[in-house]
Design an enzyme around this catalytic site. Structure first.
Site, PDB file in Angstrom:
ATOM      1  N   LYS A  43       3.493 -15.462   2.859  1.00  0.00           N
ATOM      2  CA  LYS A  43       3.717 -16.175   1.601  1.00  0.00           C
ATOM      3  C   LYS A  43       5.221 -16.359   1.500  1.00  0.00           C
ATOM      4  O   LYS A  43       5.870 -15.914   0.538  1.00  0.00           O
ATOM      5  CB  LYS A  43       3.122 -15.344   0.437  1.00  0.00           C
ATOM      6  CG  LYS A  43       3.101 -16.041  -0.900  1.00  0.00           C
ATOM      7  CD  LYS A  43       2.060 -17.140  -1.030  1.00  0.00           C
ATOM      8  CE  LYS A  43       2.234 -17.877  -2.347  1.00  0.00           C
ATOM      9  NZ  LYS A  43       1.398 -19.094  -2.424  1.00  0.00           N
ATOM     10  N   TYR A  60       0.824  -1.213   0.000  1.00  0.00           N
ATOM     11  CA  TYR A  60       0.000   0.000   0.000  1.00  0.00           C
ATOM     12  C   TYR A  60       0.856   1.260   0.000  1.00  0.00           C
ATOM     13  O   TYR A  60       0.439   2.298  -0.489  1.00  0.00           O
ATOM     14  CB  TYR A  60      -0.888   0.037   1.250  1.00  0.00           C
ATOM     15  CG  TYR A  60      -2.206  -0.690   1.127  1.00  0.00           C
ATOM     16  CD1 TYR A  60      -2.248  -2.060   0.919  1.00  0.00           C
ATOM     17  CD2 TYR A  60      -3.407   0.004   1.248  1.00  0.00           C
ATOM     18  CE1 TYR A  60      -3.456  -2.727   0.835  1.00  0.00           C
ATOM     19  CE2 TYR A  60      -4.620  -0.659   1.165  1.00  0.00           C
ATOM     20  CZ  TYR A  60      -4.638  -2.026   0.959  1.00  0.00           C
ATOM     21  OH  TYR A  60      -5.825  -2.668   0.871  1.00  0.00           O
ATOM     22  N   ASP A 112      -6.196  -7.134   4.250  1.00  0.00           N
ATOM     23  CA  ASP A 112      -7.338  -6.487   3.586  1.00  0.00           C
ATOM     24  C   ASP A 112      -8.253  -7.553   2.991  1.00  0.00           C
ATOM     25  O   ASP A 112      -9.470  -7.546   3.192  1.00  0.00           O
ATOM     26  CB  ASP A 112      -6.822  -5.546   2.490  1.00  0.00           C
ATOM     27  CG  ASP A 112      -7.959  -4.883   1.737  1.00  0.00           C
ATOM     28  OD1 ASP A 112      -8.895  -4.397   2.396  1.00  0.00           O
ATOM     29  OD2 ASP A 112      -7.922  -4.864   0.496  1.00  0.00           O
ATOM     30  N   ASP A 146      -2.577 -18.337   0.938  1.00  0.00           N
ATOM     31  CA  ASP A 146      -3.552 -19.030   0.084  1.00  0.00           C
ATOM     32  C   ASP A 146      -4.244 -20.153   0.845  1.00  0.00           C
ATOM     33  O   ASP A 146      -5.460 -20.355   0.725  1.00  0.00           O
ATOM     34  CB  ASP A 146      -2.903 -19.529  -1.223  1.00  0.00           C
ATOM     35  CG  ASP A 146      -1.577 -20.251  -1.021  1.00  0.00           C
ATOM     36  OD1 ASP A 146      -1.073 -20.278   0.118  1.00  0.00           O
ATOM     37  OD2 ASP A 146      -1.048 -20.804  -2.002  1.00  0.00           O
ATOM     38  N   ASP A 165     -12.153  -9.250   4.594  1.00  0.00           N
ATOM     39  CA  ASP A 165     -13.421  -9.234   3.850  1.00  0.00           C
ATOM     40  C   ASP A 165     -13.978 -10.652   3.773  1.00  0.00           C
ATOM     41  O   ASP A 165     -15.173 -10.887   3.962  1.00  0.00           O
ATOM     42  CB  ASP A 165     -13.220  -8.707   2.416  1.00  0.00           C
ATOM     43  CG  ASP A 165     -13.514  -7.216   2.298  1.00  0.00           C
ATOM     44  OD1 ASP A 165     -13.280  -6.497   3.280  1.00  0.00           O
ATOM     45  OD2 ASP A 165     -13.968  -6.777   1.224  1.00  0.00           O
TER      46      ASP A 165
END
Ligand code: IPM
Ligand code: MN
Length: 353
Positions: A189, A142, A245, A221, A249
């Site tokens: 990751k 970001y 983020d 993942d 959700d």
């Protein structure tokens, strides 16, 4: 107690849901003998329209000098559909996070017994889910260098983390785990990304300081999959900005409605409290938005920013009561009567009094 709170209603349904959280907070203040001093300030598209800037300096001054910030939502469709827009409301949110140093975003996910069947996931999978994401909020992709090369045909966004940034976030994660079931999952990751390897290495080095905490390391993942399969296997999860983020959700699906999930963003000094849902432009001005995520964010504010546990619990209790009695907005009403946003707010405030 005197509570100085900056009030950032923002865009879309922001002002409508914030109004209900203010009603509820004022009712709590009255009942428990506190004095709240609300200072409204501009942010988002509303601020761009007024002063050409999504997070004006004046707003920053107000936030910086407050004990806490209560925030609605940011974003307006007129900017989403225009990739060439020079200023966008979301830049205000990112600037605010950075300037206030809000590095730790706390996003709990839990289920409400009366709403279990609202979730698209099977009851037996999600029953009893109670987990918390700690999302790093002021670093990573970001905030890394971004731009275009070769006349615009190549674009890049760099993901950068320092050991210090990982350490301060992970410390919050370990501390939170100590107050809960002492289970911490580091989501990364590390099989591909160098920043993830730094995360893993840093968290591993901190394990010895928290011998009671059982730490697991999982790839993002796999977590995305397990989160909806076995949400009960998680308690505290720490992760970098973009992974957090996306996963938060996804996690909101477990609770059955995005309209219910609150969040806190903690900084060194001031903290900010906001619903995880966005500005929901389609519902703006219709008095139908679910105010509960914002009301529950106010509960987090009483507890986290002011240490007022009983006050926070009183808000949770009245929210549970409204859910049990079906005093809910249309997103949760099913075939029953749907209440308006303001009616839910009034009901909550009255039932606190
Ligand atoms: C969130 C939002 C923001 C983010 C957007 C609006 C910039 O999606 O708070 O999760 O990506 O952080
Ligand atoms: Mn998001």
């Amino acid at each position: 107690m005197k509570l100085n709170i900056a009030l950032l209603a923002g865009d879309g349904i922001g002002p409508e849901v914030i109004e209900q959280a203010v009603k509820v907070s004022n009712a709590i203040a009255k009942k428990f003998n506190h004095e709240i001093n609300w200072t409204p300030a501009l942010t988002g598209a509303a601020a761009i329209d007024a002063v050409g800037e999504p997070y004006p300096d004046e707003t920053h001054e107000i936030c910086k000098n407050a004990d806490a910030v209560l925030f609605g939502a940011i974003g307006h469709p007129k900017y989403d559909n225009d990739p060439s827009a020079k200023v966008r409301p979301e830049q205000g949110l990112l600037k605010m996070r950075k300037k206030l140093g809000l590095f730790a975003n706390v996003r709990p996910t839990f289920t409400f017994p009366s709403l279990i069947d609202n979730s698209p996931l099977k009851r037996e999978r999600i029953e009893g889910t109670d987990l918390v994401f700690l999302r790093e909020l002021t670093g990573g992709i970001y905030f890394g260098e971004k731009g275009r090369r070769q006349g615009g045909d190549i674009a890049f966004d760099n993901c950068v983390y320092s050991r210090a940034e990982v350490t301060r976030l992970a410390k919050k994660g370990f501390e939170l785990a100590m107050t809960r079931s002492k289970k911490l999952c580091c989501v990364d990751k590390a099989n591909v990304l160098e920043t993830s390897r730094l995360w893993r290495e840093t968290v591993q080095a901190m394990e010895k300081d928290y011998p009671e905490v059982e730490v697991s390391y999982e790839f993002v993942d796999a977590v995305a999959m397990r989160l909806v399969q076995w949400p009960n296997s998680y308690d505290v999860l720490i992760t970098e900005n973009l992974f957090g983020d996306i996963l938060t959700d996804e996690a909101s699906v477990i609770s059955g409605s995005m309209g219910l999930m609150p969040s806190a963003s903690m900084g060194a000094k001031v903290s900010l409290f906001e619903p995880i849902h966005g500005s929901y432009p389609q519902a703006t001005g219709k008095n139908i938005a679910n105010p509960l995520a914002t009301v529950l964010s106010a509960a987090m504010m009483f507890e986290t920013a002011f240490g007022l546990q009983e006050e926070g619990q009183a808000i949770r209790d009245v929210v549970n009561k409204s859910l049990a009695q079906g005093v809910v907005t249309e997103d949760l009403a099913g075939n029953e009567k749907a209440y308006k946003t303001t009616e839910v707010g009034d009901w909550l405030a009255q039932n606190i009094a």
